[in-house]
Design a protein around this motif. Structure first.
Motif, PDB file in Angstrom:
ATOM      1  N   LYS A 168       0.807  -1.214   0.000  1.00 33.15           N
ATOM      2  CA  LYS A 168       0.000   0.000   0.000  1.00 33.15           C
ATOM      3  C   LYS A 168       0.840   1.263   0.000  1.00 33.15           C
ATOM      4  O   LYS A 168       0.296   2.361  -0.076  1.00 33.15           O
ATOM      5  N   ILE A 169       2.141   1.141   0.126  1.00 24.69           N
ATOM      6  CA  ILE A 169       3.011   2.308   0.178  1.00 24.69           C
ATOM      7  C   ILE A 169       4.024   2.209  -0.956  1.00 24.69           C
ATOM      8  O   ILE A 169       4.594   1.146  -1.224  1.00 24.69           O
ATOM      9  N   GLN A 170       4.234   3.318  -1.609  1.00 30.58           N
ATOM     10  CA  GLN A 170       5.215   3.380  -2.691  1.00 30.58           C
ATOM     11  C   GLN A 170       6.055   4.635  -2.514  1.00 30.58           C
ATOM     12  O   GLN A 170       5.505   5.732  -2.367  1.00 30.58           O
ATOM     13  N   GLY A 171       7.366   4.470  -2.522  1.00 32.85           N
ATOM     14  CA  GLY A 171       8.256   5.614  -2.371  1.00 32.85           C
ATOM     15  C   GLY A 171       9.026   5.882  -3.659  1.00 32.85           C
ATOM     16  O   GLY A 171       9.496   4.961  -4.322  1.00 32.85           O
ATOM     17  N   ARG A 172       9.162   7.147  -4.000  1.00 33.66           N
ATOM     18  CA  ARG A 172       9.907   7.541  -5.204  1.00 33.66           C
ATOM     19  C   ARG A 172      10.714   8.787  -4.901  1.00 33.66           C
ATOM     20  O   ARG A 172      10.299   9.619  -4.084  1.00 33.66           O
ATOM     21  N   GLN A 173      11.863   8.880  -5.550  1.00 38.23           N
ATOM     22  CA  GLN A 173      12.708  10.051  -5.407  1.00 38.23           C
ATOM     23  C   GLN A 173      13.092  10.558  -6.790  1.00 38.23           C
ATOM     24  O   GLN A 173      13.196   9.786  -7.740  1.00 38.23           O
ATOM     25  N   PHE A 174      13.300  11.867  -6.878  1.00 36.97           N
ATOM     26  CA  PHE A 174      13.657  12.501  -8.149  1.00 36.97           C
ATOM     27  C   PHE A 174      14.762  13.515  -7.902  1.00 36.97           C
ATOM     28  O   PHE A 174      14.746  14.249  -6.899  1.00 36.97           O
ATOM     29  N   SER A 175      15.700  13.533  -8.813  1.00 37.24           N
ATOM     30  CA  SER A 175      16.763  14.539  -8.737  1.00 37.24           C
ATOM     31  C   SER A 175      16.200  15.878  -9.202  1.00 37.24           C
ATOM     32  O   SER A 175      15.344  15.942 -10.096  1.00 37.24           O
TER      33      SER A 175
ATOM     34  N   PHE B 264      11.594  13.716  -2.451  1.00 37.21           N
ATOM     35  CA  PHE B 264      11.161  12.390  -2.036  1.00 37.21           C
ATOM     36  C   PHE B 264       9.624  12.400  -1.862  1.00 37.21           C
ATOM     37  O   PHE B 264       9.053  13.309  -1.264  1.00 37.21           O
ATOM     38  N   PHE B 265       9.036  11.332  -2.380  1.00 32.73           N
ATOM     39  CA  PHE B 265       7.573  11.189  -2.308  1.00 32.73           C
ATOM     40  C   PHE B 265       7.242   9.798  -1.785  1.00 32.73           C
ATOM     41  O   PHE B 265       7.823   8.805  -2.244  1.00 32.73           O
ATOM     42  N   LEU B 266       6.335   9.743  -0.845  1.00 34.68           N
ATOM     43  CA  LEU B 266       5.882   8.467  -0.298  1.00 34.68           C
ATOM     44  C   LEU B 266       4.355   8.458  -0.351  1.00 34.68           C
ATOM     45  O   LEU B 266       3.693   9.267   0.302  1.00 34.68           O
ATOM     46  N   ALA B 267       3.776   7.566  -1.153  1.00 37.37           N
ATOM     47  CA  ALA B 267       2.323   7.488  -1.368  1.00 37.37           C
ATOM     48  C   ALA B 267       1.735   6.334  -0.563  1.00 37.37           C
ATOM     49  O   ALA B 267       2.323   5.247  -0.515  1.00 37.37           O
TER      50      ALA B 267
END
Length: 440
Positions: free
Chosen positions: A81-88, A134-137
């Motif tokens: 249920k959780i997804q984390g993504r990071q972007f430069s 950083f994003f955590l959904a």
């Protein structure tokens, strides 16, 4: 009887209103209380859930960012249920458009899947560092569904508890109003007897018992007043009839003597008419005090002609014509004294306030009209004419206490007649005395 039935209907209506108010109070209380509890539960659940999810997302997003800094080669943190993504920051074009303008913190996002056309609701934790974002959904679809289930359950509970409150209110109202209904029933039953039943003996020493005791005391005092009033009226009637009978006999004896001059004879006739008028008035007042309807077969035309003859002798040179119109045959089922008092007051007022012209007594099929050519009737007089003690604007210094028309109104209520006094079409006043169906 009509008045007593009217009071009975009003008491029943007020009793129903009180019972309805008790039931309504329980319904409102139950509805308000359950609604407050349900609203509070939803509010607290949502607030706690928001705080827990936001705190968890913020904490996990920070852990995700720190892990990335320790191992930059990591692609993301996928969970169920959780997804984390990071972007430069050098490749911000890869950031989803809905995420780019978000500030640090936790946000709720609603998106529609272009393929399935289903809405996706999730919470998004945002952390924007100088070099990386950083994003955590967190998918909250299940939480939303459980929240909707809870809302439906709470709404249902509000309805159930409101219905339960209505049933409790109905039962309580029946228990509370039962002694009051019994008191009203006994009070109505006691009204048919001259000696009212003691009500307090049937009720315990509670509020209803105190009310019954107060009603007993009031009924006792009222009975005493009515009894004294009846005794007084009977005594007055008896005591006045004796001297009036003496006056009547003396006048008849004097009138039977030969050689009486015209002036003396006119005065004796005037005394005789006054005696007859007093006798009729006493009889009418005695009927009113007893609230009894007398019977008889009174010829209205004959009474009207007698009244006009009596007033002709008292005009004293006033240029006034007194006459009757209409056919004969109007007979009223009432004592002549009652008709004499009612019609005599209307004719007497017309003669008193008309200085010149004529006073016409018009006999109709079931009514009598007294039409005069006097000064007319003001709006104030028309509104207050039948009030006890009220004297019209044209009364000036004339004799009278203003009770004649009030007596007429009381006689009409007793016999079911109607009286109406209105201004004439051009001038004067038209007084109409309408008898009930069947001539009284």
């Amino acid at each position: 009887m009509r008045t007593r039935n009217g009071r009975t209907r009003r008491k029943a209506r007020y009793r129903r209103r009180l019972r309805s108010r008790i039931i309504l109070s329980f319904v409102i209380f139950g509805f308000g209380l359950t609604t407050l509890i349900a609203t509070t539960a939803v509010y607290l659940r949502n607030r706690v859930e928001d705080q827990v999810i936001s705190a968890a997302l913020t904490k996990n997003n920070n852990v995700f960012a720190e892990g990335f800094y320790r191992n930059p080669d990591a692609i993301g943190v996928p969970f169920e249920k959780i997804q984390g993504r990071q972007f430069s920051t050098s490749k911000l074009d890869r950031v989803p458009e809905a995420w780019r303008d978000l500030t640090n913190g936790v946000h709720e996002i609603t998106e529609r899947d272009p393929l399935t056309r289903k809405e996706r609701v999730y919470r998004l934790a945002v952390r924007k560092d100088p070099q990386y974002w950083f994003f955590l959904a967190y998918d909250i679809a299940e939480e939303r569904e459980s929240q909707e289930r809870l809302n439906r359950a709470l709404i249902g509970s509000v309805g159930i508890f409101t219905l339960l409150s209505a049933l409790i209110g109905w039962w309580s109202a029946a228990r509370v109003m039962s002694p009051v209904s019994e008191l009203a029933r006994r009070l109505r039953a006691s009204g048919d007897s001259t000696e009212p039943e003691q009500l307090s003996a049937h009720f315990p020493e509670d509020e209803v018992g105190q009310l019954a005791s107060a009603l007993d005391d009031y009924a006792e005092r009222l009975t005493e007043v009515v009894q004294r009033d009846r005794e007084f009226n009977a005594d007055v009637s008896h005591e006045l009839r004796t001297p009036l009978a003496v006056i009547k006999g003396a006048v008849e004896l004097l009138l039977s003597r030969p050689g009486i001059d015209e002036k003396t004879q006119a005065r004796l006739l005037r005394i005789q008419r006054a005696e007859a008028q007093c006798t009729d008035l006493i009889s009418a007042l005695l009927l009113l005090s007893r609230n009894e309807r007398g019977h008889g077969a009174t010829d209205v035309q004959r009474v009207a002609e007698q009244l006009l003859d009596a007033h002709r002798t008292q005009l004293g040179g006033k240029p006034l014509v007194l006459r009757t119109e209409g056919g004969t045959g109007l007979v009223v089922d009432a004592p002549e004294a009652a008709v004499n008092v009612a019609l005599g007051n209307l004719i007497g007022n017309a003669v008193k306030y008309t200085t010149q012209g004529e006073v016409v007594v018009r006999l109709l099929d079931n009514a009598v009209e007294v039409v005069d050519s006097g000064p007319g009737l003001s709006a104030e007089d028309a509104a207050r004419l039948f009030e006890r003690g009220y004297r019209g604007t044209h009364a000036e210094h004339s004799l009278g206490g203003g009770i004649g028309l009030s007596i007429v109104r009381r006689l009409c209520r007793l016999y079911g007649w109607e009286v109406r006094v209105v201004p004439g079409e051009e001038k004067g006043v038209v007084a109409t005395l309408t008898f009930s169906a069947g001539g009284g």
